[in-house]
Design an enzyme around this catalytic site. Sequence first.
Site, PDB file in Angstrom:
ATOM      1  N   LYS A  38       0.852  -1.160   0.378  1.00 22.26           N
ATOM      2  CA  LYS A  38      -0.173  -0.275   0.526  1.00 22.26           C
ATOM      3  C   LYS A  38       1.008   1.452   0.134  1.00 22.26           C
ATOM      4  O   LYS A  38       0.957   2.300   0.743  1.00 22.26           O
ATOM      5  CB  LYS A  38      -1.269  -0.032   1.369  1.00 22.26           C
ATOM      6  CG  LYS A  38      -2.135  -1.304   1.266  1.00 22.26           C
ATOM      7  CD  LYS A  38      -2.938  -1.489   2.147  1.00 22.26           C
ATOM      8  CE  LYS A  38      -3.923  -2.373   2.278  1.00 22.26           C
ATOM      9  NZ  LYS A  38      -4.319  -2.396   1.366  1.00 22.26           N
ATOM     10  N   CYS A  39       1.700   1.372  -0.910  1.00 22.32           N
ATOM     11  CA  CYS A  39       2.696   2.235  -0.995  1.00 22.32           C
ATOM     12  C   CYS A  39       3.209   2.921  -1.814  1.00 22.32           C
ATOM     13  O   CYS A  39       2.414   2.255  -3.419  1.00 22.32           O
ATOM     14  CB  CYS A  39       4.283   1.665  -0.801  1.00 22.32           C
ATOM     15  SG  CYS A  39       5.636   3.091  -1.176  1.00 22.32           S
ATOM     16  N   GLY A  40       3.485   4.327  -2.220  1.00 17.27           N
ATOM     17  CA  GLY A  40       3.160   5.110  -3.731  1.00 17.27           C
ATOM     18  C   GLY A  40       3.891   3.928  -4.838  1.00 17.27           C
ATOM     19  O   GLY A  40       4.365   3.591  -5.320  1.00 17.27           O
TER      20      GLY A  40
END
Length: 178
Positions: A38-40
């Site tokens: 759930k990271c850029g």
Amino acid sequence: MASATSFYDFKPLDKRGQEVPLETYKGKVVLVVNTASKCGFTPQYAGLESLYTKLKQSHGDDFVILGFPCNQFGSQEPGSDEEIQNFCQVNYGVSFPIMKKIDVNGDAAAPLYQWLKEVKPGLMGLKRVKWNFEKFLIGRDGNVKGRWASSTKPQALEEPILEELKKPNPQAGEAGKL
């Protein structure tokens, strides 16, 4: 950890919690990446898979990527090991090994990451991982050959990986002497 002299001295856990002796990767080039769902930078899974697939076609099993999920940066990897595996497969078709979730910084940091940061500190000598998707390149000899920030796209690593793959495999050299 104090006695570790190479990548091959470690036995991290796989997705099922089983030890994986890294000595099984002797003579191979390995890219170690701390990952998060759930990271850029999560779309880098696609770039990593593309790189892995391409280099496997040209170099067989001489190259491997090991993903180490970590929830230490913005709680961006909250899932269970099973959920992480499912996410990687369904969303990015990841075929390289995704290991058991670990810590990469702090007192509970996995021994492998303690060693990686010690032998290849980051900018200004910082001995910590700054964010998700930092990358460490391990040469055929078990030594760290490079370290890249999260913002470095996987395709940018193709050339340094190929340079390491061109180097003689010390394992093959032993067999050739018989």
